[in-house]
Write a protein that holds these residues in place. Sequence first.
Motif, short mmCIF file in Angstrom:
data_model
loop_
_atom_site.label_atom_id
_atom_site.label_comp_id
_atom_site.label_asym_id
_atom_site.label_seq_id
_atom_site.Cartn_x
_atom_site.Cartn_y
_atom_site.Cartn_z
N GLN A 1 -63.12 -21.45 27.57
CA GLN A 1 -62.32 -20.41 27.36
C GLN A 1 -60.56 -20.79 27.27
OE1 GLN A 1 -62.16 -17.49 30.37
NE2 GLN A 1 -62.76 -18.91 32.04
N ASN A 2 -60.39 -22.04 27.63
CA ASN A 2 -59.04 -22.41 27.92
C ASN A 2 -58.51 -23.44 26.98
OD1 ASN A 2 -58.06 -20.42 29.84
ND2 ASN A 2 -58.81 -21.81 31.49
N SER A 3 -59.54 -23.91 26.09
CA SER A 3 -59.58 -24.96 25.13
C SER A 3 -60.05 -24.60 23.83
CB SER A 3 -60.34 -26.27 25.85
OG SER A 3 -61.43 -25.82 25.95
N ARG A 4 -59.78 -25.18 22.71
CA ARG A 4 -60.25 -25.02 21.27
C ARG A 4 -61.63 -25.29 21.22
NH1 ARG A 4 -56.70 -27.36 16.56
NH2 ARG A 4 -55.19 -25.82 17.54
N PRO A 5 -62.33 -24.26 20.72
CA PRO A 5 -63.96 -24.71 20.56
C PRO A 5 -64.01 -25.66 19.26
CG PRO A 5 -63.57 -22.40 20.40
CD PRO A 5 -62.21 -22.88 20.45
N SER A 6 -65.35 -26.45 19.54
CA SER A 6 -65.45 -27.46 18.59
C SER A 6 -65.90 -26.74 17.08
CB SER A 6 -66.41 -28.40 18.80
OG SER A 6 -67.73 -27.66 19.03
N PRO A 7 -65.72 -27.31 15.86
CA PRO A 7 -66.27 -26.71 14.80
C PRO A 7 -67.78 -26.35 14.70
CG PRO A 7 -65.48 -29.06 14.19
CD PRO A 7 -65.18 -28.63 15.81
N ARG A 8 -68.42 -27.26 15.72
CA ARG A 8 -70.07 -27.19 15.69
C ARG A 8 -70.22 -25.69 16.53
NH1 ARG A 8 -73.58 -30.77 19.22
NH2 ARG A 8 -75.55 -29.82 18.91
N ALA A 9 -69.35 -25.57 17.56
CA ALA A 9 -69.44 -24.36 18.51
C ALA A 9 -69.16 -23.14 17.64
CB ALA A 9 -68.92 -24.55 19.73
N LEU A 10 -68.12 -23.36 16.79
CA LEU A 10 -67.89 -21.91 16.17
C LEU A 10 -68.81 -21.44 15.19
CD1 LEU A 10 -64.03 -22.90 15.54
CD2 LEU A 10 -64.89 -20.80 16.91
N ALA B 1 -65.04 -17.18 12.57
CA ALA B 1 -64.86 -17.57 11.23
C ALA B 1 -63.29 -17.73 11.14
CB ALA B 1 -65.16 -16.42 10.18
N ASP B 2 -62.39 -16.88 11.53
CA ASP B 2 -60.95 -17.21 11.32
C ASP B 2 -60.56 -18.39 12.11
OD1 ASP B 2 -58.10 -16.06 11.13
OD2 ASP B 2 -58.39 -16.44 13.20
N GLN B 3 -60.93 -18.67 13.28
CA GLN B 3 -60.74 -19.94 14.15
C GLN B 3 -61.18 -21.21 13.25
OE1 GLN B 3 -61.33 -20.28 18.50
NE2 GLN B 3 -61.97 -18.13 18.41
N LEU B 4 -62.59 -21.11 12.75
CA LEU B 4 -62.97 -22.23 11.97
C LEU B 4 -62.19 -22.31 10.57
CD1 LEU B 4 -65.63 -24.25 11.89
CD2 LEU B 4 -66.62 -22.35 10.42
N THR B 5 -61.59 -21.24 9.87
CA THR B 5 -60.62 -21.34 8.85
C THR B 5 -59.63 -22.15 9.15
OG1 THR B 5 -61.80 -19.55 7.66
CG2 THR B 5 -59.77 -20.34 6.89
N ARG B 6 -58.87 -21.58 10.33
CA ARG B 6 -57.46 -22.07 10.58
C ARG B 6 -57.34 -23.56 11.20
NH1 ARG B 6 -55.28 -19.79 14.72
NH2 ARG B 6 -57.18 -18.38 15.50
N PHE B 7 -58.40 -23.76 12.07
CA PHE B 7 -58.40 -24.75 12.72
C PHE B 7 -59.12 -26.29 12.23
CE2 PHE B 7 -58.12 -21.94 16.54
CZ PHE B 7 -56.70 -22.17 16.46
N TYR B 8 -60.16 -25.80 11.21
CA TYR B 8 -61.01 -26.87 10.86
C TYR B 8 -61.26 -26.66 9.35
CZ TYR B 8 -62.07 -27.32 15.80
OH TYR B 8 -61.71 -27.49 17.33
N PRO B 9 -60.47 -26.71 8.48
CA PRO B 9 -60.78 -26.22 7.06
C PRO B 9 -61.33 -27.53 6.16
CG PRO B 9 -58.07 -26.58 7.48
CD PRO B 9 -58.96 -26.55 8.86
N GLY B 10 -61.05 -28.58 6.97
CA GLY B 10 -61.97 -29.88 6.20
C GLY B 10 -62.99 -30.09 6.71
N SER B 11 -63.73 -29.37 7.66
CA SER B 11 -64.94 -29.70 8.45
C SER B 11 -66.14 -29.47 7.54
CB SER B 11 -65.06 -29.06 9.70
OG SER B 11 -64.92 -27.68 9.55
N ALA B 12 -67.16 -30.16 7.98
CA ALA B 12 -68.45 -30.16 7.36
C ALA B 12 -68.79 -28.66 7.69
CB ALA B 12 -69.68 -30.92 7.73
N GLU B 13 -68.60 -28.20 9.07
CA GLU B 13 -69.08 -26.88 9.54
C GLU B 13 -68.14 -25.73 8.50
OE1 GLU B 13 -69.80 -29.61 12.75
OE2 GLU B 13 -68.23 -29.37 11.19
N SER C 1 -74.59 -27.35 27.59
CA SER C 1 -74.46 -26.00 27.25
C SER C 1 -74.69 -25.66 25.62
CB SER C 1 -73.40 -25.18 27.84
OG SER C 1 -73.54 -25.13 29.13
N LEU C 2 -73.83 -26.72 24.91
CA LEU C 2 -73.70 -26.60 23.67
C LEU C 2 -75.18 -27.08 23.04
CD1 LEU C 2 -71.97 -25.77 21.19
CD2 LEU C 2 -71.21 -27.98 21.03
N GLU C 3 -75.60 -28.51 23.66
CA GLU C 3 -76.98 -28.57 22.97
C GLU C 3 -77.97 -27.81 23.11
OE1 GLU C 3 -76.93 -31.56 21.35
OE2 GLU C 3 -74.88 -32.05 21.46
#
Length: 267
Positions: free
Chosen positions: A215-224, A244-256, A187-189
Amino acid sequence: MDNPRRYAHPVIKAALLTLAASFTLAGCVSTLPPEGQKKVEPEIFEQKNLEIAHGFLQQGYPQRAISRLEEILKVNRQSARTYGMLGVVYQSQGEYDLAEKNFVRSLDIDSDASDVRNNFGVLLYTTGKYDQARKQFELATDDIYYDNRSRAFENLGFVSLQTGDREEARQLFKRALRLDQNLVRASLELTDMFHEDGNFVESERYFQNYQRLTQNSRPSPRALLLGIELARVFRQENRLADYADQLTRFYPGSAEYRKYQASLRND
C-alpha cells in the motif's frame, strides 16, 4: 499463466540478504583501537566490522564492505559469518564465482548456517543451477529455528515454477504464507495461479494481502493487470478505473498495458 520461466526474476531481484540483515546497522566509523590502547576483543571486533560492512553494502559501497570483511579475516580466518557476507557482497557485484567460493567456505566452517544456505540458494538459482538451489533451500526449510524459513519456502516455490511443477509451487507458496503472511512475492504468485484456475474468490483473497503489503509502494504492472481483471469479475468499476489509470500512467510501455488495451478492443 505463461511459461513459468518468465518468473525467474523474483528470486533474483529479492536476493534475500538475510545474513547481512541479521546485523544491526552501525555508523561507518573505524573500529581499530587507537595506538597504545587495549585491543578490542576479537568477537566485538568481528561484530562491529560486520555491521559496518553491511552499512557500506546498503549504501552502495561494496568495495568498502569487502575491505572491512577482509580486516576480520586477518584476525580470524575461520569466521563463517564473514565468508557468508562476502558471498552476498560479491553476488551483488555480479562476481558469481567469487560469491560461490565464499558461500561454500562459510558452510564448510558452519554447516548449520541456514541464512547462508538461503543466500547461496539464491546465487545458484540466479546462475541457473536449479537442482543445487533446491537442495540449499530445502536444507534451510528443514531448520525450524531459522528466522527466515518462510523465505526459503517461498524461494523453493520459484524453483518449482522454474522447473515446471506448478502445483508443487502453489503448495510451497501457501506453506510460506502460513509461516509469514507478509510475503509479497508469494501473495502475488498465488493471486495469479488462482486467477488462471478461475478460482476468483481465492485469487482475490491473496490479491488483498498483496495490496496490504504494497500500500505504500507502487504496484507492479503484473499486479495492476491482475487487479483490473479481478475488478471486472466482481464488477467493481471504481477499482477497475483506478488500476487502469495507474497502469496507463506508470507503465505505458509494458506488455501488461498492451494486453489491457487489447482487452478493451475485444470488449
